[in-house]
Design an enzyme around this catalytic site. Structure first.
Site, PDB file in Angstrom:
ATOM      1  N   HIS A  72       0.852  -1.197   0.000  1.00 24.72           N
ATOM      2  CA  HIS A  72       0.000   0.000   0.000  1.00 24.72           C
ATOM      3  C   HIS A  72       0.883   1.240   0.000  1.00 24.72           C
ATOM      4  CE1 HIS A  72      -3.766  -2.014   2.027  1.00 24.72           C
ATOM      5  NE2 HIS A  72      -3.314  -2.679   0.981  1.00 24.72           N
ATOM      6  N   TYR A 201      -8.699   5.147   8.073  1.00 25.11           N
ATOM      7  CA  TYR A 201      -8.809   5.481   9.488  1.00 25.11           C
ATOM      8  C   TYR A 201      -9.900   6.549   9.611  1.00 25.11           C
ATOM      9  CZ  TYR A 201      -4.350   3.184  10.633  1.00 25.11           C
ATOM     10  OH  TYR A 201      -3.337   2.272  10.834  1.00 25.11           O
ATOM     11  N   PRO A 293      -2.879  -0.096  19.089  1.00 21.25           N
ATOM     12  CA  PRO A 293      -2.671  -0.547  17.712  1.00 21.25           C
ATOM     13  C   PRO A 293      -2.890   0.524  16.630  1.00 21.25           C
ATOM     14  CG  PRO A 293      -4.698  -1.479  18.606  1.00 21.25           C
ATOM     15  CD  PRO A 293      -4.025  -0.771  19.730  1.00 21.25           C
ATOM     16  N   LYS A 297       2.249  -0.400  15.076  1.00 21.84           N
ATOM     17  CA  LYS A 297       3.695  -0.468  15.348  1.00 21.84           C
ATOM     18  C   LYS A 297       4.161  -1.702  16.119  1.00 21.84           C
ATOM     19  CE  LYS A 297       5.194   3.119  13.315  1.00 21.84           C
ATOM     20  NZ  LYS A 297       4.822   2.552  12.015  1.00 21.84           N
ATOM     21  N   TYR A 385       4.680   6.277   9.840  1.00 24.82           N
ATOM     22  CA  TYR A 385       3.824   5.119   9.547  1.00 24.82           C
ATOM     23  C   TYR A 385       4.583   4.058   8.751  1.00 24.82           C
ATOM     24  CZ  TYR A 385      -0.611   2.709   8.841  1.00 24.82           C
ATOM     25  OH  TYR A 385      -1.613   1.771   8.863  1.00 24.82           O
TER      26      TYR A 385
HETATM   27  P1  FAD Z   1       3.531 -12.162  21.027  1.00 23.99           P
HETATM   28  O1  FAD Z   1       3.009 -12.147  19.640  1.00 23.99           O
HETATM   29  O2  FAD Z   1       2.560 -11.942  22.138  1.00 23.99           O
HETATM   30  O3  FAD Z   1       4.249 -13.553  21.228  1.00 23.99           O
HETATM   31  C1  FAD Z   1       4.631 -14.038  22.501  1.00 23.99           C
HETATM   32  C2  FAD Z   1       4.625 -15.548  22.468  1.00 23.99           C
HETATM   33  O4  FAD Z   1       5.039 -16.028  23.741  1.00 23.99           O
HETATM   34  C3  FAD Z   1       3.248 -16.107  22.221  1.00 23.99           C
HETATM   35  O5  FAD Z   1       3.300 -17.092  21.208  1.00 23.99           O
HETATM   36  C4  FAD Z   1       2.837 -16.672  23.562  1.00 23.99           C
HETATM   37  O6  FAD Z   1       1.957 -17.780  23.435  1.00 23.99           O
HETATM   38  C5  FAD Z   1       4.178 -17.057  24.144  1.00 23.99           C
HETATM   39  N1  FAD Z   1       4.194 -17.146  25.601  1.00 23.99           N
HETATM   40  C6  FAD Z   1       3.501 -16.403  26.497  1.00 23.99           C
HETATM   41  N2  FAD Z   1       3.768 -16.803  27.750  1.00 23.99           N
HETATM   42  C7  FAD Z   1       4.666 -17.806  27.635  1.00 23.99           C
HETATM   43  C8  FAD Z   1       5.303 -18.625  28.580  1.00 23.99           C
HETATM   44  N3  FAD Z   1       5.071 -18.492  29.896  1.00 23.99           N
HETATM   45  N4  FAD Z   1       6.160 -19.565  28.151  1.00 23.99           N
HETATM   46  C9  FAD Z   1       6.398 -19.725  26.817  1.00 23.99           C
HETATM   47  N5  FAD Z   1       5.805 -18.977  25.872  1.00 23.99           N
HETATM   48  C10 FAD Z   1       4.948 -18.021  26.277  1.00 23.99           C
HETATM   49  N6  FAD Z   1       1.250  -4.595  15.423  1.00 23.99           N
HETATM   50  C11 FAD Z   1       1.645  -4.093  14.226  1.00 23.99           C
HETATM   51  O7  FAD Z   1       2.853  -3.916  14.026  1.00 23.99           O
HETATM   52  N7  FAD Z   1       0.772  -3.773  13.231  1.00 23.99           N
HETATM   53  C12 FAD Z   1      -0.564  -3.949  13.393  1.00 23.99           C
HETATM   54  O8  FAD Z   1      -1.316  -3.714  12.442  1.00 23.99           O
HETATM   55  C13 FAD Z   1      -1.027  -4.451  14.660  1.00 23.99           C
HETATM   56  N8  FAD Z   1      -2.336  -4.664  14.878  1.00 23.99           N
HETATM   57  C14 FAD Z   1      -2.719  -5.285  16.034  1.00 23.99           C
HETATM   58  C15 FAD Z   1      -4.072  -5.535  16.201  1.00 23.99           C
HETATM   59  C16 FAD Z   1      -4.502  -6.164  17.340  1.00 23.99           C
HETATM   60  C17 FAD Z   1      -5.977  -6.432  17.512  1.00 23.99           C
HETATM   61  C18 FAD Z   1      -3.562  -6.569  18.350  1.00 23.99           C
HETATM   62  C19 FAD Z   1      -4.013  -7.283  19.600  1.00 23.99           C
HETATM   63  C20 FAD Z   1      -2.222  -6.309  18.191  1.00 23.99           C
HETATM   64  C21 FAD Z   1      -1.791  -5.666  17.043  1.00 23.99           C
HETATM   65  N9  FAD Z   1      -0.446  -5.399  16.840  1.00 23.99           N
HETATM   66  C22 FAD Z   1      -0.060  -4.799  15.663  1.00 23.99           C
HETATM   67  C23 FAD Z   1       0.544  -5.742  17.860  1.00 23.99           C
HETATM   68  C24 FAD Z   1       1.260  -7.065  17.565  1.00 23.99           C
HETATM   69  O9  FAD Z   1       0.308  -8.093  17.362  1.00 23.99           O
HETATM   70  C25 FAD Z   1       2.212  -7.415  18.716  1.00 23.99           C
HETATM   71  O10 FAD Z   1       2.986  -6.289  19.017  1.00 23.99           O
HETATM   72  C26 FAD Z   1       3.117  -8.606  18.376  1.00 23.99           C
HETATM   73  O11 FAD Z   1       2.370  -9.807  18.435  1.00 23.99           O
HETATM   74  C27 FAD Z   1       4.308  -8.709  19.334  1.00 23.99           C
HETATM   75  O12 FAD Z   1       5.055  -9.867  19.072  1.00 23.99           O
HETATM   76  P2  FAD Z   1       5.817 -10.613  20.240  1.00 23.99           P
HETATM   77  O13 FAD Z   1       6.472 -11.772  19.597  1.00 23.99           O
HETATM   78  O14 FAD Z   1       6.600  -9.644  21.004  1.00 23.99           O
HETATM   79  O15 FAD Z   1       4.679 -11.101  21.234  1.00 23.99           O
HETATM   80  C1  PHB Z   2      -4.907  -4.577  10.921  1.00 26.15           C
HETATM   81  O1  PHB Z   2      -5.041  -4.751   9.699  1.00 26.15           O
HETATM   82  O2  PHB Z   2      -5.125  -5.484  11.748  1.00 26.15           O
HETATM   83  C2  PHB Z   2      -4.513  -3.249  11.434  1.00 26.15           C
HETATM   84  C3  PHB Z   2      -4.214  -2.243  10.541  1.00 26.15           C
HETATM   85  C4  PHB Z   2      -3.833  -0.992  11.014  1.00 26.15           C
HETATM   86  C5  PHB Z   2      -3.771  -0.775  12.367  1.00 26.15           C
HETATM   87  C6  PHB Z   2      -4.052  -1.789  13.260  1.00 26.15           C
HETATM   88  C7  PHB Z   2      -4.429  -3.037  12.799  1.00 26.15           C
HETATM   89  O3  PHB Z   2      -3.408   0.453  12.823  1.00 26.15           O
END
Ligand code: FAD
Ligand code: PHB
Length: 392
Positions: A72, A201, A293, A297, A385
């Site tokens: 995009h 948005y 979100p 980021k 962004y």
């Molecule tokens: P996580 O993805 O949470 O991974 C952590 C892992 O550790 C998981 O698999 C979990 O099961 C595991 N774990 C937990 N506890 C334990 C334990 N005790 N022992 C072993 N394993 C464990 N970010 C963006 O950049 N762009 C977006 O568009 C965006 N949209 C989002 C929309 C929503 C609705 C949500 C909820 C989040 C969004 N995010 C977005 C944020 C993004 O999803 C997170 O920042 C990302 O998942 C972080 O990755 P991580 O690996 O740090 O953590």
């Molecule tokens: C998504 O597609 O899940 C999404 C897109 C933009 C955002 C957050 C989530 O800012």
């Protein structure tokens, strides 16, 4: 068991770190407490910054992204019934974002991990990290009927916001910076072709709404709702009615309606734990910080943390120098705080606060009007962004 780096969590941060270290010949064991299906099916982020896309391609896990990712060049900001396009590529010298589900990223990284034949334990129970101050920190876990003790040189806490690593750091070591928001997001995945090629948005008097997508046949939509809103309060018809009310613009644009495949409510939070290190435990991704979100980021920050950590570990194993490891937290936190600021700004610009006065509402509308009328303001949004350059 013994390894160089024990990685707790097989989300984007843990899997990506495992792959980066593998490419540098560094041995890792990844320990995840959920099963593989759960980890892959979890619907979360969708927007990848240019730097994250380039990174995944450079390390050989970009094939799915290349074939199914949706590039995009711009986004729309919608308010007072009109959509305004911000041409991010034009404003940033050709940078863009790519829409590719986090679950796809995770699936690709798991496939890459499995191909390396390095250990990845799903479904690990009773995961603990110990002896963080010693030169041999330990990860303990139970897998099947077997209790394991994993001796490591370092532990990477990549276990998300609710993991065990951050809480294992002794009281008083971390400073916590936190803000919660008086709203959450109700998100749906719908079987409907996206009616716009780019994200929209929307600021609306009834609250924020976001139009996104996952593929050419799946739309992803979000609505601002009260925090902890029970999802039972939102039958599918009510969700569509509210989506259409908030998103339909005066030129008739609106999302296509379709069968709702999945729905859920997410709270909004800003959170930073500093420093992102204690002894030989290094926190990365959501384990150390959460952003609302709105700025898309979270996943991208997780990726930039582990790039820094992988380089620091590589330097240690190649030269014995701990200089980079000492600087890990400070390097990451500079980027984290800029992403915090941007995510907070996007959130407060676009959401309706419950106690909003008419002054606040007029100021928000003026902010939006300034944004879409000023090349400087649009450039500022665009460069953040698509992702600020790595400054190390
Ligand atoms: P996580 O993805 O949470 O991974 C952590 C892992 O550790 C998981 O698999 C979990 O099961 C595991 N774990 C937990 N506890 C334990 C334990 N005790 N022992 C072993 N394993 C464990 N970010 C963006 O950049 N762009 C977006 O568009 C965006 N949209 C989002 C929309 C929503 C609705 C949500 C909820 C989040 C969004 N995010 C977005 C944020 C993004 O999803 C997170 O920042 C990302 O998942 C972080 O990755 P991580 O690996 O740090 O953590
Ligand atoms: C998504 O597609 O899940 C999404 C897109 C933009 C955002 C957050 C989530 O800012």
């Amino acid at each position: 068991m013994r390894t160089q780096v024990g990685i707790v969590g097989a989300g984007p941060a843990g899997l990506l770190l495992g792959h980066l270290l593998h490419l540098n010949g560094i041995d890792t064991v990844i320990v995840e407490n959920r099963d593989r299906e759960y980890v892959v099916d979890r619907v979360r982020a969708g927007v990848l910054e240019q730097g994250t896309v380039d990174l995944l391609a450079a390390i050989g896990v970009g094939a799915g992204l290349e074939s199914r990712g949706l590039r995009h060049d711009g986004i729309f900001i919608s308010f007072a019934g009109r959509r305004h396009r911000i041409d991010m590529a034009e404003l940033t010298g050709g940078k863009a974002i790519t829409v590719y589900g986090q679950n796809e990223v995770v699936r690709d990284l798991i496939d890459a991990r499995v191909a390396t034949q390095r250990p990845l334990y799903f479904d690990a129970q009773c995961v603990e990290v110990n002896a963080l101050d010693s030169s041999t920190p330990i990860v303990r876990f139970v897998h099947g009927d077997t209790a394991h003790e994993l001796q490591c040189d370092f532990i990477a806490g990549c276990d998300g916001f609710h993991g065990v690593c951050r809480p294992s750091i002794p009281e008083g070591v971390l400073s916590i910076y936190e803000r919660s928001y008086p709203f959450g997001w109700l998100g749906i995945l719908a079987e409907a072709a996206p009616s716009s090629d780019e994200l929209v948005y929307t600021y609306h008097d009834r609250g924020f709404a976001l139009f996104s997508m996952r593929s050419t046949s799946i739309t992803r939509l979000y609505l601002q709702v009260p925090p902890d809103e029970p999802i039972e309060r939102w039958p599918d018809d009510a969700i569509w009615e509210e989506m259409l009310t908030r998103m339909t613009t005066s030129d008739g644009w609106q999302p296509n309606v379709g069968r709702i495949l999945q729905k859920g409510v997410t709270p909004m939070r800003s959170f930073v734990a500093a420093p992102m290190r204690h002894g030989r435990l290094f926190l990365a991704g959501d384990a150390a910080h959460i952003v609302p979100p709105t700025g898309a980021k979270g996943l991208n920050l997780a990726a930039s943390d582990v790039v820094v950590l992988a380089r620091a570990l590589k330097a240690f194993y190649e030269t014995g120098s701990t200089d980079w490891l000492e600087q890990y937290s400070a390097i990451c936190l500079r980027r984290v705080w800029k992403a915090q600021r941007f995510s907070w700004w996007m959130t407060t610009l676009l959401h309706r606060l419950p106690d909003l006065t008419e002054f606040d509402r007029q100021r928000q509308l003026a902010d939006l009007d300034y944004l879409i009328g000023s090349r400087a303001a649009m450039t500022s949004l665009a460069e953040q962004y698509v992702g600020l350059p790595q400054d190390f």
